[in-house]
Design a protein around this motif. Structure first.
Motif, PDB file in Angstrom:
ATOM      1  N   MET A 109      11.622   9.946 -10.765  1.00  0.00           N
ATOM      2  CA  MET A 109      12.511   9.166  -9.907  1.00  0.00           C
ATOM      3  C   MET A 109      11.750   8.599  -8.701  1.00  0.00           C
ATOM      4  SD  MET A 109      15.217   9.022 -11.477  1.00  0.00           S
ATOM      5  CE  MET A 109      16.936   9.209 -11.223  1.00  0.00           C
ATOM      6  N   ALA A 110      10.796   9.359  -8.169  1.00  0.00           N
ATOM      7  CA  ALA A 110       9.994   8.846  -7.059  1.00  0.00           C
ATOM      8  C   ALA A 110       9.134   7.670  -7.519  1.00  0.00           C
ATOM      9  CB  ALA A 110       9.114   9.956  -6.494  1.00  0.00           C
ATOM     10  N   MET A 111       8.614   7.744  -8.736  1.00  0.00           N
ATOM     11  CA  MET A 111       7.824   6.639  -9.263  1.00  0.00           C
ATOM     12  C   MET A 111       8.695   5.388  -9.429  1.00  0.00           C
ATOM     13  SD  MET A 111       5.282   6.438 -12.543  1.00  0.00           S
ATOM     14  CE  MET A 111       6.452   7.181 -13.625  1.00  0.00           C
ATOM     15  N   GLU A 112       9.906   5.572  -9.926  1.00  0.00           N
ATOM     16  CA  GLU A 112      10.826   4.443 -10.058  1.00  0.00           C
ATOM     17  C   GLU A 112      11.136   3.831  -8.695  1.00  0.00           C
ATOM     18  OE1 GLU A 112      12.393   2.889 -12.627  1.00  0.00           O
ATOM     19  OE2 GLU A 112      11.178   4.010 -14.041  1.00  0.00           O
ATOM     20  N   ASN A 113      11.335   4.671  -7.685  1.00  0.00           N
ATOM     21  CA  ASN A 113      11.628   4.153  -6.349  1.00  0.00           C
ATOM     22  C   ASN A 113      10.427   3.417  -5.760  1.00  0.00           C
ATOM     23  OD1 ASN A 113      14.262   5.027  -6.301  1.00  0.00           O
ATOM     24  ND2 ASN A 113      13.707   7.033  -5.480  1.00  0.00           N
ATOM     25  N   GLY A 114       9.224   3.900  -6.010  1.00  0.00           N
ATOM     26  CA  GLY A 114       8.021   3.200  -5.546  1.00  0.00           C
ATOM     27  C   GLY A 114       7.859   1.853  -6.213  1.00  0.00           C
ATOM     28  N   LEU A 162       4.002  14.345 -11.493  1.00  0.00           N
ATOM     29  CA  LEU A 162       4.322  14.440 -12.920  1.00  0.00           C
ATOM     30  C   LEU A 162       3.257  15.198 -13.692  1.00  0.00           C
ATOM     31  CD1 LEU A 162       5.660  10.873 -13.731  1.00  0.00           C
ATOM     32  CD2 LEU A 162       6.909  12.992 -13.957  1.00  0.00           C
ATOM     33  N   ILE A 163       2.007  14.968 -13.361  1.00  0.00           N
ATOM     34  CA  ILE A 163       0.902  15.572 -14.110  1.00  0.00           C
ATOM     35  C   ILE A 163       0.698  17.032 -13.737  1.00  0.00           C
ATOM     36  CG2 ILE A 163      -1.599  15.492 -14.448  1.00  0.00           C
ATOM     37  CD1 ILE A 163      -1.372  12.439 -14.104  1.00  0.00           C
ATOM     38  N   SER A 164       0.834  17.353 -12.447  1.00  0.00           N
ATOM     39  CA  SER A 164       0.443  18.686 -11.996  1.00  0.00           C
ATOM     40  C   SER A 164       1.521  19.753 -12.167  1.00  0.00           C
ATOM     41  CB  SER A 164       0.015  18.635 -10.534  1.00  0.00           C
ATOM     42  OG  SER A 164       1.108  18.260  -9.729  1.00  0.00           O
ATOM     43  N   HIS A 165       2.777  19.398 -12.239  1.00  0.00           N
ATOM     44  CA  HIS A 165       3.849  20.389 -12.345  1.00  0.00           C
ATOM     45  C   HIS A 165       4.372  20.478 -13.765  1.00  0.00           C
ATOM     46  CE1 HIS A 165       3.786  19.833  -7.990  1.00  0.00           C
ATOM     47  NE2 HIS A 165       4.325  21.043  -7.927  1.00  0.00           N
ATOM     48  N   ARG A 166       4.710  21.677 -14.176  1.00  0.00           N
ATOM     49  CA  ARG A 166       5.200  21.894 -15.525  1.00  0.00           C
ATOM     50  C   ARG A 166       6.713  22.057 -15.605  1.00  0.00           C
ATOM     51  NH1 ARG A 166       1.202  24.374 -19.437  1.00  0.00           N
ATOM     52  NH2 ARG A 166      -0.779  23.806 -18.511  1.00  0.00           N
ATOM     53  N   LEU A 167       7.367  22.296 -14.482  1.00  0.00           N
ATOM     54  CA  LEU A 167       8.812  22.457 -14.491  1.00  0.00           C
ATOM     55  C   LEU A 167       9.488  21.111 -14.700  1.00  0.00           C
ATOM     56  CD1 LEU A 167       9.319  24.946 -11.543  1.00  0.00           C
ATOM     57  CD2 LEU A 167       9.419  25.419 -13.985  1.00  0.00           C
ATOM     58  N   ALA A 168      10.569  21.121 -15.446  1.00  0.00           N
ATOM     59  CA  ALA A 168      11.263  19.881 -15.771  1.00  0.00           C
ATOM     60  C   ALA A 168      11.882  19.242 -14.532  1.00  0.00           C
ATOM     61  CB  ALA A 168      12.332  20.147 -16.818  1.00  0.00           C
ATOM     62  N   VAL A 169      12.370  20.059 -13.603  1.00  0.00           N
ATOM     63  CA  VAL A 169      13.015  19.516 -12.415  1.00  0.00           C
ATOM     64  C   VAL A 169      12.002  18.753 -11.564  1.00  0.00           C
ATOM     65  CG1 VAL A 169      14.228  20.116 -10.297  1.00  0.00           C
ATOM     66  CG2 VAL A 169      14.768  21.299 -12.415  1.00  0.00           C
ATOM     67  N   SER A 206       3.660  10.235  -7.048  1.00  0.00           N
ATOM     68  CA  SER A 206       4.636  10.680  -8.047  1.00  0.00           C
ATOM     69  C   SER A 206       3.975  10.915  -9.395  1.00  0.00           C
ATOM     70  CB  SER A 206       5.770   9.664  -8.167  1.00  0.00           C
ATOM     71  OG  SER A 206       5.265   8.425  -8.613  1.00  0.00           O
ATOM     72  N   MET A 207       2.954  10.122  -9.740  1.00  0.00           N
ATOM     73  CA  MET A 207       2.207  10.393 -10.973  1.00  0.00           C
ATOM     74  C   MET A 207       1.474  11.723 -10.880  1.00  0.00           C
ATOM     75  SD  MET A 207       0.565   6.831 -12.171  1.00  0.00           S
ATOM     76  CE  MET A 207       1.565   5.434 -12.605  1.00  0.00           C
ATOM     77  N   LEU A 208       0.926  12.027  -9.703  1.00  0.00           N
ATOM     78  CA  LEU A 208       0.284  13.325  -9.503  1.00  0.00           C
ATOM     79  C   LEU A 208       1.290  14.457  -9.657  1.00  0.00           C
ATOM     80  CD1 LEU A 208      -2.274  14.915  -8.639  1.00  0.00           C
ATOM     81  CD2 LEU A 208      -1.438  14.696  -6.298  1.00  0.00           C
ATOM     82  N   ALA A 236       0.836  -1.213   0.000  1.00  0.00           N
ATOM     83  CA  ALA A 236       0.000   0.000   0.000  1.00  0.00           C
ATOM     84  C   ALA A 236       0.865   1.256   0.000  1.00  0.00           C
ATOM     85  CB  ALA A 236      -0.933  -0.011   1.202  1.00  0.00           C
ATOM     86  N   ILE A 237       1.963   1.232   0.746  1.00  0.00           N
ATOM     87  CA  ILE A 237       2.856   2.384   0.783  1.00  0.00           C
ATOM     88  C   ILE A 237       3.517   2.588  -0.571  1.00  0.00           C
ATOM     89  CG2 ILE A 237       5.011   3.248   1.770  1.00  0.00           C
ATOM     90  CD1 ILE A 237       4.134   1.917   4.407  1.00  0.00           C
ATOM     91  N   SER A 238       3.968   1.503  -1.191  1.00  0.00           N
ATOM     92  CA  SER A 238       4.611   1.642  -2.505  1.00  0.00           C
ATOM     93  C   SER A 238       3.612   2.106  -3.556  1.00  0.00           C
ATOM     94  CB  SER A 238       5.269   0.333  -2.916  1.00  0.00           C
ATOM     95  OG  SER A 238       4.297  -0.673  -3.075  1.00  0.00           O
ATOM     96  N   LEU A 239       2.377   1.651  -3.478  1.00  0.00           N
ATOM     97  CA  LEU A 239       1.340   2.125  -4.408  1.00  0.00           C
ATOM     98  C   LEU A 239       1.048   3.605  -4.182  1.00  0.00           C
ATOM     99  CD1 LEU A 239      -0.671   1.365  -6.630  1.00  0.00           C
ATOM    100  CD2 LEU A 239      -2.307   0.846  -4.824  1.00  0.00           C
ATOM    101  N   ALA A 240       1.043   4.029  -2.916  1.00  0.00           N
ATOM    102  CA  ALA A 240       0.824   5.449  -2.617  1.00  0.00           C
ATOM    103  C   ALA A 240       1.960   6.304  -3.158  1.00  0.00           C
ATOM    104  CB  ALA A 240       0.682   5.647  -1.113  1.00  0.00           C
TER     105      ALA A 240
END
Length: 95
Positions: free
Chosen positions: A32-37, A18-25, A14-16, A5-9
């Motif tokens: 990277m957070a998605m990869e770690n999850g 990716l979607i909500s921010h427009r800056l590349a950083v 991290s998908m949120l 459940a923690i890894s799914l969260a």
């Protein structure tokens, strides 16, 4: 049980990011957070290091190398060199 459940969260947050921010950083941080999850979920569910996790680690290293290449290219394009001695000569105090 809670580790999946923690890894799914982590993956969903991290998908949120990716979607909500427009800056590349911030998108790179989200990626990277998605990869770690995903890595955490794979290690917990298989009780070891399966081949897909090792491929994920190799993909992370590849992405890091590409990012460093892009940063170095932009630095050398803007400053005409990567030599640090030229930046050391810059100072606001007259000597």
């Amino acid at each position: 049980r809670n580790t999946i459940a923690i890894s799914l969260a982590v993956v969903l947050l991290s998908m949120l990011l990716l979607i909500s921010h427009r800056l590349a950083v911030s998108q790179v941080v989200g990626f990277m957070a998605m990869e770690n999850g995903l890595f955490f979920a794979a290690v917990v569910s298989t009780h070891g290091m399966p081949m897909i996790v090792e491929l994920g680690i190799a993909f992370d290293v590849l992405i890091a190398a590409v990012l460093f290449g892009v940063f170095f290219f932009h630095i050398s394009e803007n400053l005409d060199t990567l030599d640090v001695d030229q930046m050391n000569r810059l100072s606001e105090i007259d000597q």
